[in-house]
Design an enzyme around this catalytic site. Structure first.
Site, PDB file in Angstrom:
ATOM      1  N   HIS A 193       0.837  -1.207   0.000  1.00  0.00           N
ATOM      2  CA  HIS A 193       0.000   0.000   0.000  1.00  0.00           C
ATOM      3  C   HIS A 193       0.867   1.251   0.000  1.00  0.00           C
ATOM      4  O   HIS A 193       0.960   1.971   0.998  1.00  0.00           O
ATOM      5  CB  HIS A 193      -0.959  -0.007   1.193  1.00  0.00           C
ATOM      6  CG  HIS A 193      -2.065  -0.992   1.038  1.00  0.00           C
ATOM      7  ND1 HIS A 193      -2.116  -2.191   1.712  1.00  0.00           N
ATOM      8  CD2 HIS A 193      -3.166  -0.966   0.247  1.00  0.00           C
ATOM      9  CE1 HIS A 193      -3.208  -2.857   1.361  1.00  0.00           C
ATOM     10  NE2 HIS A 193      -3.865  -2.144   0.463  1.00  0.00           N
TER      11      HIS A 193
ATOM     12  N   HIS B 235       1.107   1.558  -5.725  1.00  0.00           N
ATOM     13  CA  HIS B 235      -0.247   0.990  -5.765  1.00  0.00           C
ATOM     14  C   HIS B 235      -1.252   2.085  -6.153  1.00  0.00           C
ATOM     15  O   HIS B 235      -2.153   1.853  -6.958  1.00  0.00           O
ATOM     16  CB  HIS B 235      -0.593   0.379  -4.404  1.00  0.00           C
ATOM     17  CG  HIS B 235      -2.012  -0.072  -4.276  1.00  0.00           C
ATOM     18  ND1 HIS B 235      -2.556  -1.087  -5.059  1.00  0.00           N
ATOM     19  CD2 HIS B 235      -3.039   0.364  -3.480  1.00  0.00           C
ATOM     20  CE1 HIS B 235      -3.834  -1.259  -4.733  1.00  0.00           C
ATOM     21  NE2 HIS B 235      -4.152  -0.387  -3.790  1.00  0.00           N
TER      22      HIS B 235
ATOM     23  N   HIS C 102      -7.236   6.781  -2.896  1.00  0.00           N
ATOM     24  CA  HIS C 102      -8.051   5.741  -2.260  1.00  0.00           C
ATOM     25  C   HIS C 102      -7.366   4.978  -1.115  1.00  0.00           C
ATOM     26  O   HIS C 102      -8.043   4.377  -0.282  1.00  0.00           O
ATOM     27  CB  HIS C 102      -8.571   4.744  -3.307  1.00  0.00           C
ATOM     28  CG  HIS C 102      -7.632   3.619  -3.568  1.00  0.00           C
ATOM     29  ND1 HIS C 102      -6.566   3.719  -4.415  1.00  0.00           N
ATOM     30  CD2 HIS C 102      -7.581   2.357  -3.047  1.00  0.00           C
ATOM     31  CE1 HIS C 102      -5.899   2.572  -4.427  1.00  0.00           C
ATOM     32  NE2 HIS C 102      -6.496   1.726  -3.610  1.00  0.00           N
ATOM     33  N   ASP C 103      -6.027   4.995  -1.033  1.00  0.00           N
ATOM     34  CA  ASP C 103      -5.322   4.337   0.092  1.00  0.00           C
ATOM     35  C   ASP C 103      -4.359   5.302   0.775  1.00  0.00           C
ATOM     36  O   ASP C 103      -3.386   4.885   1.402  1.00  0.00           O
ATOM     37  CB  ASP C 103      -4.542   3.100  -0.405  1.00  0.00           C
ATOM     38  CG  ASP C 103      -5.394   1.836  -0.437  1.00  0.00           C
ATOM     39  OD1 ASP C 103      -6.347   1.735   0.359  1.00  0.00           O
ATOM     40  OD2 ASP C 103      -5.114   0.957  -1.272  1.00  0.00           O
TER      41      ASP C 103
ATOM     42  N   ASP D  24      -8.868  -1.835  -7.946  1.00  0.00           N
ATOM     43  CA  ASP D  24      -8.136  -2.031  -6.690  1.00  0.00           C
ATOM     44  C   ASP D  24      -7.679  -3.478  -6.509  1.00  0.00           C
ATOM     45  O   ASP D  24      -6.681  -3.751  -5.844  1.00  0.00           O
ATOM     46  CB  ASP D  24      -9.076  -1.614  -5.544  1.00  0.00           C
ATOM     47  CG  ASP D  24      -8.336  -1.248  -4.277  1.00  0.00           C
ATOM     48  OD1 ASP D  24      -7.111  -1.031  -4.343  1.00  0.00           O
ATOM     49  OD2 ASP D  24      -8.993  -1.176  -3.212  1.00  0.00           O
TER      50      ASP D  24
HETATM   51  P1  CMP Z   1      -6.740  -2.465  -0.563  1.00  0.00           P
HETATM   52  O1  CMP Z   1      -5.895  -2.124  -1.728  1.00  0.00           O
HETATM   53  O2  CMP Z   1      -6.845  -1.491   0.559  1.00  0.00           O
HETATM   54  O3  CMP Z   1      -8.201  -2.861  -1.045  1.00  0.00           O
HETATM   55  C1  CMP Z   1      -8.414  -4.103  -1.701  1.00  0.00           C
HETATM   56  C2  CMP Z   1      -7.852  -5.176  -0.843  1.00  0.00           C
HETATM   57  O4  CMP Z   1      -7.934  -6.476  -1.382  1.00  0.00           O
HETATM   58  C3  CMP Z   1      -6.353  -4.957  -0.650  1.00  0.00           C
HETATM   59  O5  CMP Z   1      -6.170  -3.811   0.120  1.00  0.00           O
HETATM   60  C4  CMP Z   1      -5.969  -6.273  -0.036  1.00  0.00           C
HETATM   61  O6  CMP Z   1      -6.264  -6.308   1.330  1.00  0.00           O
HETATM   62  C5  CMP Z   1      -6.894  -7.228  -0.784  1.00  0.00           C
HETATM   63  N1  CMP Z   1      -6.189  -7.904  -1.880  1.00  0.00           N
HETATM   64  C6  CMP Z   1      -5.824  -7.377  -3.068  1.00  0.00           C
HETATM   65  N2  CMP Z   1      -5.212  -8.299  -3.816  1.00  0.00           N
HETATM   66  C7  CMP Z   1      -5.202  -9.430  -3.092  1.00  0.00           C
HETATM   67  C8  CMP Z   1      -4.705 -10.739  -3.320  1.00  0.00           C
HETATM   68  N3  CMP Z   1      -4.114 -11.064  -4.469  1.00  0.00           N
HETATM   69  N4  CMP Z   1      -4.863 -11.662  -2.344  1.00  0.00           N
HETATM   70  C9  CMP Z   1      -5.473 -11.349  -1.176  1.00  0.00           C
HETATM   71  N5  CMP Z   1      -5.961 -10.130  -0.904  1.00  0.00           N
HETATM   72  C10 CMP Z   1      -5.821  -9.180  -1.843  1.00  0.00           C
HETATM   73 ZN    ZN Z   2      -5.969  -0.204  -2.729  1.00  0.00          ZN
HETATM   74 MG    MG Z   3      -7.846   0.328   0.648  1.00  0.00          MG
END
Ligand code: CMP
Ligand code: ZN
Ligand code: MG
Length: 443
Positions: free
Chosen positions: A25, A29, A65-66, A172
């Site tokens: 994050h 990203h 967004h993050d 995302d």
């Molecule tokens: P975030 O980017 O905050 O929002 C989407 C979430 O999905 C991300 O954080 C992770 O927690 C989860 N995520 C994204 N890709 C994967 C993955 N390949 N495997 C498990 N969790 C994921």
């Molecule tokens: Zn994200």
């Molecule tokens: Mg997020």
């Protein structure tokens, strides 16, 4: 947008995204999701349905967004009673913080990139951005999918904010829909972030969150689960939604003759869907004649968009399946070692690992597999952490599938993300599917 303001704002965003030095994050990203949103808007043709303000809202929401992500999950914030968890009453803790902190930046005059919006536009954009970013909270995922599926079955049009939220949410979680090299790197970065949270949990005497124990997490199997339960349904819904929205626009534009289909499409499309779209300048058009233009509706090919995505997702899943077999083998060796007592040397493990490496140095498509370190890195050889329960084996003629199925059964108590035995015990399947979903949305 005044350029100096844009530069100051973007620099401040970068600082915020770098604050916690997260492997996943971070500012890359943010850039990745922003670029993906842009790609989706162009290649699905949805940009022709959106107004200029809505397109700005999409890009802006993706960029922030993050913002200031702590590298830990909402659940971790709640369990540790962090300041933000208290501030946001345990509800979408991080997502609330991302939008709020980004808007706080713009309270400084030199960073206010929205200074020239009218009051109404500012309000509208803010409302869209808040809805979109809050919808990136994975705990709302299944409800979001259900609501949107329902909407598609109705005859009425699709709600703009809902469609835009789906685009951001899909972007995302889009790395499994990109080339294996990218997807693999993103996955490893995310796992490292989860493992660091696991280290913190261990230090605090808390239970490991799913996927956060670096010694026992089965990465490949978790990815198969994530793709099956989350990514495929999301992208399938995304393409269905885009089809429902964009197909009528394409038909309308093609009927009303070429200019509308090319350079001047915003006029005709504005009339079709939303008069406000007419205010939009030529974001979608780069040529100055009535001929073919780069991003006109005429170039939209939803079928290829969908086929391409699904092909990549499937190919990535296959790669994980190959790795899951290796992961399982290495894990089994660890467990056998435990059985044979601790004084046995590493020789057997070494032998088995070498065999696996030799056997599997090539993927099924002939290309080289990613480093075996993934397998060695994630499987626990620490016998104190393994679960010894002896699960009933399923019978399956495919030896690879059997390995997978056994692995899934044996690990079901320690890692709820590890797929379920698909070929036997239907009720258990359902229970496990639910457990998996719960585990997935926790993170
Ligand atoms: P975030 O980017 O905050 O929002 C989407 C979430 O999905 C991300 O954080 C992770 O927690 C989860 N995520 C994204 N890709 C994967 C993955 N390949 N495997 C498990 N969790 C994921
Ligand atoms: Zn994200
Ligand atoms: Mg997020």
């Amino acid at each position: 947008i005044p350029v100096p303001n844009l530069i100051s704002f973007a620099e401040a965003l970068e600082v915020g995204y770098s604050k916690y030095k997260n492997p996943y994050h971070n500012l890359i990203h943010a850039a990745d999701v922003t670029q993906t949103v842009h790609y989706i808007m162009i290649h699905t043709g949805i940009m022709h349905w959106l107004t200029e303000l809505e397109i700005l809202a999409m890009i802006f929401a993706a960029a922030v967004h993050d913002y200031e992500h702590t590298g830990t999950t909402n659940n971790f914030h709640i369990q540790t009673r962090s300041d933000v968890a208290i501030l946001y009453n345990d509800r979408s803790v991080l997502e609330n913080h991302h939008v709020s902190a980004a808007y706080r930046l713009m309270q400084e005059e030199e960073m206010n990139i929205l200074a020239n919006l009218t009051k109404d536009d500012w309000r509208e954009l803010r409302s869209l951005v808040i809805e979109m970013v809050l919808s990136t909270d994975m705990s709302g995922h299944f409800q979001q999918i259900k609501t949107m599926r329902h909407t598609l079955q109705q005859t009425e049009g699709v709600d703009k904010a809902k469609a835009m939220s789906l685009i951001l949410h899909a972007a995302d979680i889009s790395h499994p829909a990109k080339s294996w090299e990218l997807h693999y790197r993103w996955t490893m970065a995310l796992m490292e972030e989860f493992f660091r949270q696991g280290d913190k949990e261990a230090a605090l005497g808390l239970q490991f969150s799913p996927l956060c124990d670096r010694k026992s997490t089965l990465v490949a199997q978790s990815q198969i689960g994530f793709i099956d339960f989350i990514v495929e349904p999301t992208f399938s819904l995304l393409t269905d939604s885009m089809e429902k929205i964009v197909m009528p626009l394409i038909e309308e534009a093609s009927k009303s003759e070429s200019p509308a289909f090319g350079t001047h499409s915003q006029n005709s499309l504005g009339a079709v869907s939303n008069p406000e779209a007419q205010r939009r300048p030529t974001f979608k058009s780069t040529s100055d004649g009535g001929t073919h233009t780069e991003n006109s509706l005429a170039t939209v090919d939803l079928t290829s968009f969908k086929d391409n995505l699904m092909k990549i997702i499937q190919a990535n899943k296959e790669r994980w399946k190959e790795l899951a077999v290796e992961e399982e083998l290495v894990k089994n060796v660890g467990e056998q070692e435990k059985d044979q007592s601790r004084n046995s040397t590493d020789a057997q493990l070494q032998e088995e690992t070498t065999r696996i490496q030799n056997e599997s140095s090539q993927g099924s498509d002939g290309t080289t597999c990613p480093p075996r370190s993934i397998v060695l890195q994630v499987v626990s050889f620490d016998t104190s952490l393994s679960d010894e329960s002896n699960s009933e084996k399923c019978t399956n003629s495919d030896p690879n599938q059997k390995d997978l199925t056994d692995a899934q059964q044996e690990t079901q108590n320690t890692d709820p993300l590890n797929g379920e035995p698909k070929h036997c015990k239907k009720t258990e399947d359902l229970v496990k599917a639910t457990e998996q979903k719960e585990a997935l949305i926790q993170n």
